[in-house]
Design an enzyme around this catalytic site. Sequence first.
Site, PDB file in Angstrom:
ATOM      1  N   ASP A 310     -24.020  16.541  32.500  1.00  0.00           N
ATOM      2  CA  ASP A 310     -23.166  17.021  33.576  1.00  0.00           C
ATOM      3  C   ASP A 310     -21.728  16.587  33.265  1.00  0.00           C
ATOM      4  O   ASP A 310     -21.469  15.805  32.331  1.00  0.00           O
ATOM      5  CB  ASP A 310     -23.651  16.541  34.949  1.00  0.00           C
ATOM      6  CG  ASP A 310     -23.230  17.517  36.061  1.00  0.00           C
ATOM      7  OD1 ASP A 310     -22.256  18.261  35.857  1.00  0.00           O
ATOM      8  OD2 ASP A 310     -23.863  17.514  37.132  1.00  0.00           O
TER       9      ASP A 310
HETATM   10  C1  NOJ Z   1     -20.872  19.428  38.040  1.00  0.00           C
HETATM   11  C2  NOJ Z   1     -22.111  19.890  38.743  1.00  0.00           C
HETATM   12  O1  NOJ Z   1     -22.890  18.775  39.119  1.00  0.00           O
HETATM   13  C3  NOJ Z   1     -22.969  20.821  37.916  1.00  0.00           C
HETATM   14  O2  NOJ Z   1     -23.991  21.322  38.726  1.00  0.00           O
HETATM   15  C4  NOJ Z   1     -22.142  21.924  37.340  1.00  0.00           C
HETATM   16  O3  NOJ Z   1     -22.960  22.784  36.596  1.00  0.00           O
HETATM   17  C5  NOJ Z   1     -21.063  21.312  36.468  1.00  0.00           C
HETATM   18  N1  NOJ Z   1     -20.211  20.477  37.280  1.00  0.00           N
HETATM   19  C6  NOJ Z   1     -20.223  22.380  35.778  1.00  0.00           C
HETATM   20  O4  NOJ Z   1     -19.429  23.051  36.674  1.00  0.00           O
END
Ligand code: NOJ
Length: 763
Positions: A310
């Site tokens: 993430d």
């Molecule tokens: C953080 C989020 O937790 C995740 O779900 C997302 O895919 C990523 N950012 C990318 O935007």
Amino acid sequence: MKKVKHSLLISACALLLTAAPGMAQQKAAKAPLKSGTASAVVAPAKTGASKSIDQKVDSVLALMTLEEKIGQLTILTSDQDVTGPFVRPEYKKDIMAGKVGSIFNALKVDYVRSLQEMVMTKTRMKIPLIFGYDVIHGYRTTFPIPLAEACSWDLAAIERSARVAGTEAAAEGLDWTFAPMVDIARDPRWGRVMEGAGEDTYLGCLIAEARVKGFQGKSLKDPLSVMACTKHYAAYGAAQAGRDYSTTDITERVLRDVYLPPFEATVKAGVGTFMSAFNDIDGTPATANKWLLDGILRKEWGFKGFVVTDYTAVTEMLEHGNVADSADAAKKAIIAGADMEMQSNVYNAKLPALVKSGEVPVSDIDASARRILRKKFELGLFEDPYRRCNKQRENTLVLTNENLEASRDMARKSMVLLKNENNVLPLSKTVSKVALIGPLAASQVDMLGGWSAQGDGKKVTSLLTALKAEIGDSKVTYAMGCKIDSTDQNGFAEAVAAAKAADVVILALGESKDMSGEACSRASIKLPGQQEALIAELRKTGKPIVLVLFNGRPLDITAVVPNATSVLEAWFPGTMAGPAVCDVLFGRYNPAGKLVMTFPYSVGQVPVFYNQKHTGRPFDAKNHYTSKYLDIPNEPLFPFGYGLSYTTFDISAPKLSSTAVNFKEELTVTVSVKNTGRFEGEEIVQLYVQDLVGSITRPVKELKGYKKIKLSPGAAQEVSFKISSEDLKFHDNKMNFTAEKGGFKVYVGNSSANVKEARFELK
Ligand code: NOJ
């Protein structure tokens, strides 16, 4: 379409395909190709389509320097959308330097093409980028939020929704979506409950699988498919106190019984990628958790795709406090099996030196690069890096009438009728005067909900617009009453006057789209601002009040429901919000949705979910020393599986094919379902099982099957379910996944709290 320049490397690649991988690697290491002379983009004929992808991957890998391999392990955001704490302004330079394997948040074909061209013209290896984005519930045509869609329990419709979303995204140049989110969620304070399928593991598995199938279609090579990414691995939904990014405290058994199965279901469905979660599990952040990423995901489940972290989750381990510095973070993440690092750029910065010093084995870098290259081959990008960059598709395949109709259909299927006193709904079209009141009545943008990708509020048909189209402008009086979240009651008088002059009030209350989603936890889950006061005021007019809720989580509406005659939970329905709500309010569609997350009586009950464990002191009103609250009941306001229809159904007690089965036999459970009301309608008949005595304590009941059936008034149908010992398995006191002999109860009904039972033995 621009022609891809083929160069000397085409034949180099073809040559290497015939050589043993070890040899090829040695050759490449000794004689790296000079800048400007290489290309890994190879026509299928030249690579020999018969060569396996693994051979092709190895032949490309063999040509790469260590730095180029590490570049493949990096994903950076473009500056076209913001989904995290920072953008790296120099991302284009990084692309041209061959330090990026994938880009996210790059929008539209022209822009995607321009970034891909940087790779194809400026880098030595010319390895195409994968373009990712959070396509969560629609792309330009916005569908209901995933939590809402789950309430349809309609797997075909959910798969279609993902297909439309993926098709629109692919038509605009994207290869990859960061979805489905499959986190089991039992705490409505957590804003990300809107993205998942609710609290139940069984249903969560089915929906996770449907979403993967929808996004990926039959082949990743299909220019209208996008690769899916199961997230957030794992137990992100167990964030303590419902606060986003918080730690978890979870036993391995709960992890395996409750949280992991939907992840495994997506592996079985062939998902291409996984995203590791922000949180730690038993002291190790998921991003550096070898047990999760390598042990369970790859070794136990056989996952062959790649894991992306993430957003900056690797460097966030400095805050978690399990690493000394960013080099330590990069080392722990790559060794654990986090293949692609999102956004902090720490792999590029730290891994080359770590490999050279021997702290990170080059085999780990190779393994990760290999997994990523493999997906690039599967996506067809080596054959054509501009595979999804087609202006004609971009211009014709998004926001089509067909997609809008699919969204409207999904929206009405997602709505849950929570109350319908005196059968006030459905409304008659001949109603003479309607007061449409509330801060969400005319809102367009809020209808999209969180994570709405390229959904555009201006394209939304609001409830106000749809209602006027439905019954005629002159019959509708609109008053906002109050804003979503303010202290101002100045609009109350106008709203009350409108209500007094009307036959019926339609009251649109709820949350704004930004009150759920990432980083949007709420401690109070009541209607914000003055909305509770507004409905209390309107109640005094004595007019029937049809409350339509637009929100991204289960709310505490205990004080609100008595003031409404009918309550329709519409969630955030997407682009076609208004027409879909009108379909339901005016009876063109008979609501059939059932809650997939419990609505608490009060936030003080949270976490409250239907498949909880027993207590040794179940509540007994005559005994003080039993499990209870002094100030509220134990029961939630609306349980899992609950939802009304305009008609009524009678479900008989379950009949069993036998009262005892062995481990190899199947039990058939049959009920008779009758439509006892005045309308044709659908019922979701739910089957739950309870293991009466286990080597460890077992939940009070667990969903193990359901069927959604449609019946005309007066019609009846038999509905059967099969249960085998497979359905009765859990992780026992030795962490074996097994079923145990003994007594079980079977419950069948139309919610987790309205069931009839029978009993059998597993012998
Ligand atoms: C953080 C989020 O937790 C995740 O779900 C997302 O895919 C990523 N950012 C990318 O935007």
